[in-house]
Design a protein around this motif. Structure first.
Motif, PDB file in Angstrom:
ATOM      1  N   ARG A 283      -5.108  11.482  -4.138  1.00  0.00           N
ATOM      2  CA  ARG A 283      -5.937  11.310  -2.942  1.00  0.00           C
ATOM      3  C   ARG A 283      -5.266  12.058  -1.798  1.00  0.00           C
ATOM      4  N   GLY A 284      -6.059  12.784  -1.023  1.00  0.00           N
ATOM      5  CA  GLY A 284      -5.461  13.625   0.002  1.00  0.00           C
ATOM      6  C   GLY A 284      -6.043  13.428   1.388  1.00  0.00           C
ATOM      7  N   TYR A 285      -5.267  13.881   2.374  1.00  0.00           N
ATOM      8  CA  TYR A 285      -5.645  13.868   3.793  1.00  0.00           C
ATOM      9  C   TYR A 285      -4.666  14.799   4.487  1.00  0.00           C
ATOM     10  N   ARG A 286      -5.038  15.347   5.630  1.00  0.00           N
ATOM     11  CA  ARG A 286      -4.165  16.320   6.294  1.00  0.00           C
ATOM     12  C   ARG A 286      -2.794  15.735   6.607  1.00  0.00           C
ATOM     13  N   GLY A 287      -2.722  14.477   7.010  1.00  0.00           N
ATOM     14  CA  GLY A 287      -1.450  13.911   7.428  1.00  0.00           C
ATOM     15  C   GLY A 287      -0.546  13.504   6.283  1.00  0.00           C
ATOM     16  N   HIS A 288      -1.119  13.253   5.111  1.00  0.00           N
ATOM     17  CA  HIS A 288      -0.324  12.804   3.975  1.00  0.00           C
ATOM     18  C   HIS A 288      -1.177  12.904   2.717  1.00  0.00           C
ATOM     19  N   PHE A 289      -0.543  12.766   1.573  1.00  0.00           N
ATOM     20  CA  PHE A 289      -1.296  12.711   0.323  1.00  0.00           C
ATOM     21  C   PHE A 289      -0.605  11.728  -0.607  1.00  0.00           C
ATOM     22  N   ILE A 290      -1.392  11.154  -1.506  1.00  0.00           N
ATOM     23  CA  ILE A 290      -0.874  10.187  -2.464  1.00  0.00           C
ATOM     24  C   ILE A 290      -0.793  10.869  -3.817  1.00  0.00           C
ATOM     25  N   PRO A 291       0.412  10.994  -4.374  1.00  0.00           N
ATOM     26  CA  PRO A 291       0.540  11.673  -5.667  1.00  0.00           C
ATOM     27  C   PRO A 291      -0.099  10.867  -6.789  1.00  0.00           C
ATOM     28  N   GLY A 292      -0.563  11.579  -7.806  1.00  0.00           N
ATOM     29  CA  GLY A 292      -1.055  10.905  -8.989  1.00  0.00           C
ATOM     30  C   GLY A 292       0.070  10.197  -9.716  1.00  0.00           C
TER      31      GLY A 292
ATOM     32  N   PRO B 123       0.818  -1.215   0.000  1.00  0.00           N
ATOM     33  CA  PRO B 123       0.000   0.000   0.000  1.00  0.00           C
ATOM     34  C   PRO B 123       0.850   1.262   0.000  1.00  0.00           C
ATOM     35  N   ASP B 124       0.214   2.347  -0.371  1.00  0.00           N
ATOM     36  CA  ASP B 124       0.924   3.614  -0.543  1.00  0.00           C
ATOM     37  C   ASP B 124       0.236   4.702   0.265  1.00  0.00           C
ATOM     38  N   TYR B 125       0.978   5.325   1.186  1.00  0.00           N
ATOM     39  CA  TYR B 125       0.476   6.502   1.893  1.00  0.00           C
ATOM     40  C   TYR B 125       1.171   7.767   1.416  1.00  0.00           C
ATOM     41  N   GLY B 126       1.986   7.660   0.374  1.00  0.00           N
ATOM     42  CA  GLY B 126       2.469   8.838  -0.317  1.00  0.00           C
ATOM     43  C   GLY B 126       3.475   9.677   0.425  1.00  0.00           C
ATOM     44  N   LEU B 127       3.279  10.993   0.331  1.00  0.00           N
ATOM     45  CA  LEU B 127       4.214  11.982   0.867  1.00  0.00           C
ATOM     46  C   LEU B 127       3.628  12.668   2.097  1.00  0.00           C
ATOM     47  N   PRO B 128       4.499  13.222   2.960  1.00  0.00           N
ATOM     48  CA  PRO B 128       4.025  13.758   4.246  1.00  0.00           C
ATOM     49  C   PRO B 128       3.291  15.082   4.118  1.00  0.00           C
ATOM     50  N   GLY B 129       2.268  15.241   4.962  1.00  0.00           N
ATOM     51  CA  GLY B 129       1.580  16.524   5.064  1.00  0.00           C
ATOM     52  C   GLY B 129       2.291  17.468   6.019  1.00  0.00           C
ATOM     53  N   THR B 130       3.021  16.907   6.974  1.00  0.00           N
ATOM     54  CA  THR B 130       3.807  17.699   7.920  1.00  0.00           C
ATOM     55  C   THR B 130       5.261  17.251   7.839  1.00  0.00           C
TER      56      THR B 130
END
Length: 842
Positions: free
Chosen positions: A820-829, A353-360
């Protein structure tokens, strides 16, 4: 069903007599069809019409039930003509000796003719409102069905799409094939107003959908039955996708505050066809599918769909999606009026699974002005040896339909579904001095990311559903009714098990913000903690819908559903030392809610309609992103508080253009959730929120001519948090609501068996929470990435009538954006992807 009106002209003179002698016709008189009565053409009648018993005119194309066995085309076409009242003739008598697969199912007249010709090499075009001409494929002017969108799959929708007073977008199989769509998330990019959530806490990379600003993660259905799937749904066994927008609990049950998504599965049909496809391309993309349909005999047909995949994601390191699936389907004709279909689908996925890059970002990076724009978008911050998402999904359905003459139809659907999930995922979280003791290798002089804020999910969800729908047609005075009465019974059982890494082999080390190493050596020790939870819900829901046609121009729709939902929840804490089982707590609540819809349609012409509609929905607080959820932080609130409720007002118009080949829709809407969940000053959960989304949506689908197809949508939305327990939210934009979103796909058939296509998606940006907080340069950079254009293109070449070569290029410009996004992290396209796909048909 009233009698069909043959509005085509009757030929006179030598030419007409010559054609009558040299072609085979099927035209059935009143004597041969007891319930049909024909009249001569009249300028006072609409082109598409039938007569009721009192002689009044109905201008709506009917949806009829067909059960015609395979046989010579002359017999099958004759049977179709008897049911529809069409006059059908062949340009060459020898065409009628070709074997036909027959026709079965609920279809409009033109769709029935198309099914009868499936795989025969014969095509047709409409020569009048109720007449058709058969010819060798390629010699007809057009083989398209003009002006009749496929009927919606749910019996609760009794009218064709163009006469249904609601924004409903049907993403057809042709678009899915041209774009080489493999997941539901990719399919939904074809309609505006939908965004994807990256998941929080233990939520993995599944179908976390937002429609018009409201979560629809629990509002995905398979053939009209809720699917509690915890996976990214694959499209290998899906015929098309229906997206209903606006609150619609009356048709789907609890939830659906912003809308719902229904997957129409591929079923066995009485025709022979087959296709095998292989795909290969960027990021080691490898995928194969098979779709074979065979008629065993006049009473049994079998279909098998299969899928295998092993693919990475362009511009994402480590991420891997491995899956296989099988979906057999068998249809039985049980006499002349009854048909039964049994479908089964099993999908196994073993993904990283992928949680992408950090939001903070780490404090050192923030202080230096670093943002995600300075990071490599391929960075993977998890651990390849530990992170995994294993899912197994099983769905078996039995659908029985029985036709009582021409005025009543009974449909019963029984479904068992099971979804199992084993998820371990590492969110990208900044390493800090406060967690130094837990994070080996922490260095306060370097920006680093931790690997110990791990999220786990271990679920085993089961659902049993039975739906019964009775559709009847009758009259009261001069009003024509299509009445649907039904009952839905559902039992949901959703146990969950707490798991964690015991760190028996040590704790995972931190890694660099700029150059993470997902292959750091680490051996996890993941075990169940003994803590469990189990949610169960039983639903009893009777409903009734009535479509009343008042003459040829006015239609009134109404429906009401009453849900009785009893939910029970058991939570068991991890046992303390010396205990066999931990403390057990039980909760229960019962919700009783009515939901409804009402609409009126006015047709100034046959091609156009104006409508107004009102609908409601309710969302129980025990429905979380993962089904029945009463987490520790919200148990009391979820047990004591009633459901959230939404209402929607919609004004729209639908028009059939370009010779009835193109459907254009404009809809103005306003959705209000007047008792949204929020918190008061003491931090208690209360239903004191007020959220509103209003806007306008434009949709167009169909063909501009016989070569050029178009599928597009534009949504303009204004969202507003009007009341909240959190003053920072009041007056802010609702999360996951772009003010402007746009989608386009168009394909053109060139001479020489070449087809080209191109498309685009646009978003002008959105926020990840209702405060719209941009507290750092990094958050501002991420929010900018929600504003994007993404382009794609395809080309295909029919080498022979059996072999097609197709090339697809996704994200042509290699754009960087938030998928896909969320405050803690986002998944790049995903980055630019090139996929080559040979398809062999037989």
């Amino acid at each position: 069903m009233g009698a069909l009106v043959a509005t085509t002209a009757i030929g006179t003179g030598t030419a007409a007599a010559h054609e009558a002698r040299n072609a085979s016709h099927f035209h059935f008189s009143p004597a041969s069809i007891a319930h049909h009565r024909f009249v001569l053409p009249s300028e006072t009648l609409p082109p598409w019409s039938y007569l009721d018993g009192d002689g009044s005119v109905n201008s709506q194309p009917p949806v009829l039930t067909f059960n015609v066995p395979p046989g010579p085309l002359r017999e099958v076409i004759a049977a179709v003509a008897r049911v529809t009242g069409f006059s059908i003739h062949a340009s060459r008598p020898e065409l009628l000796d070709i074997p036909s697969p027959g026709v079965s199912g609920r279809l409009t007249p033109s769709d029935a003719i198309a099914h009868a010709l499936d795989g025969t090499g014969v095509a047709f075009h409409l020569t009048g409102a109720h007449s058709a001409r058969l010819d060798i494929a390629g010699l007809t002017e057009s083989v398209e069905v003009a002006g009749e969108a496929a009927p919606l799959s749910s019996p609760k929708y009794t009218q064709p799409l163009e006469n249904t007073p609601q924004t409903i977008v049907v993403i057809p199989a042709a678009v899915l094939q041209q774009q080489q769509v493999t997941t539901l998330s990719d399919a939904l990019r074809n309609t505006p107003g939908i965004t994807l959530h990256a998941g929080e806490g233990g939520s993995g990379a599944g179908d976390n959908i937002y429609i018009r600003g409201f979560s629809a993660a629990n509002d995905v259905y398979i053939d009209g039955v809720r699917d509690p799937g915890v996976l990214s749904r694959d499209m290998f066994a899906v015929e098309n996708v229906e997206v209903a927008k606006g609150p619609s609990s009356v048709t789907t049950g609890r939830g659906s505050a912003g809308g719902s998504v229904n997957l129409v599965t591929k079923r066995a049909r009485f025709s022979d066809s087959g296709a095998v496809q292989f795909s290969g391309g960027s990021a080691d993309d490898r995928r194969g599918t098979i779709d074979v349909n065979r008629t065993v005999n006049d009473s049994v047909a079998f279909r098998l769909n299969g899928m295998w995949q092993d693919s990475g994601v362009p511009r994402r390191d480590v991420v891997d999606n491995k899956a296989w699936g099988v979906a057999p389907s068998v249809s039985f004709r049980l006499g002349t009026a009854t048909q039964m279909t049994v479908n089964y689908e099993h999908v196994h996925q073993h993904n990283i699974p992928d949680y992408g890059l950090p939001g903070t970002l780490p404090a050192l990076a923030d202080a230096a002005g670093i943002t995600v724009d300075d990071l490599d978008f391929s960075n993977y911050y998890g651990l390849a040896d530990r992170d995994h998402q294993i899912t197994d999904s099983d769905v078996v359905s039995a659908i029985v339909e029985h036709q009582f003459g021409s005025r009543a139809n009974l449909r019963n659907l029984t479904r068992f579904g099971r979804n199992r999930l084993d998820l371990v995922v590492t969110p990208p979280r900044a390493a800090t001095a406060d967690n130094a003791a837990s994070d080996p290798g922490f260095d306060p002089t370097r920006p680093q990311m931790r690997r110990t804020d791990t999220k786990y999910r271990n679920l085993d969800d089961r659902t049993v559903t039975n739906q019964t729908d009775l559709t009847t047609m009758f009259r009261t005075g001069r009003a024509r009714h299509t009445l649907v009465t039904g009952l839905e019974l559902t039992h949901e059982d959703q146990p969950a098990y707490s798991v964690a890494d015991t760190y028996a082999n040590g704790r995972p080390p931190v890694t660099s913000l700029f150059a993470p190493n997902p292959d750091d050596p680490y051996t996890p020790s993941i075990e169940r903690t003994g803590a469990t939870s189990r949610g169960m819900a039983d639903t009893v829901a009777p409903y009734v819908f009535d479509t009343v046609e008042l003459g040829e121009r006015w239609q009134v729709d109404g429906g009401v559903r009453w849900d009785h939902v009893a939910a029970d929840y058991t939570a068991v804490n991890a046992p303390a030392a010396g205990e066999a089982i931990g403390e057990t707590t039980r909760f229960s609540r019962t919700d009783r809610a009515a939901s409804g819809r009402a609409g009126v349609v006015f047709k100034p012409t046959r091609q156009g309609s104006l409508y107004a509609a009102f609908s409601t929905s309710f969302v129980p607080l025990f429905d979380g992103a993962w089904g029945l959820t009463l987490a520790d932080s919200g148990r009391n609130a979820n047990v004591t508080l009633p459901p959230q409720k939404s209402r929607n007002l919609e004004l729209g118009t639908k028009w059939q253009l370009a010779g009835d080949r193109l459907l254009f829709t404009t809809a103005f809407f306003q959705t209000d959730m007047t008792n949204a969940k929020t918190t008061d000053d003491a931090g208690n959960a209360v239903l004191a929120g007020d959220q509103q989304v209003r806007g306008v949506e434009f949709d167009v689908s169909g063909s501009l001519n016989r070569r050029w197809s178009l599928f597009s949508g534009l949504s303009v939305m204004h969202s507003d948090v009007q009341a909240s327990g959190n003053p920072d939210e009041v007056g802010r934009q609702l999360a996951y609501v772009p003010k402007l979103s746009f989608s386009l796909w168009s394909a053109y058939a060139l001479p020489g068996d070449v087809t080209v296509g191109a498309g685009a998606q646009y978003s002008d940006g959105y926020f990840f929470d209702n405060t719209n907080e941009i507290s750092s340069a990094n958050r501002a950079a991420i929010q900018e990435l929600t504003k994007y254009w993404v382009f794609q293109a395809m080309a295909s070449y029919d080498v022979t009538r059996h072999l097609r070569l197709q090339l697809n290029v996704a994200n042509l410009t290699d754009a960087r954006y938030v998928d896909r996004g969320y405050r803690g992290h986002f998944i790049p396209g995903a980055g630019r992807a090139i996929v080559f796909s040979p398809v062999w048909s037989f």
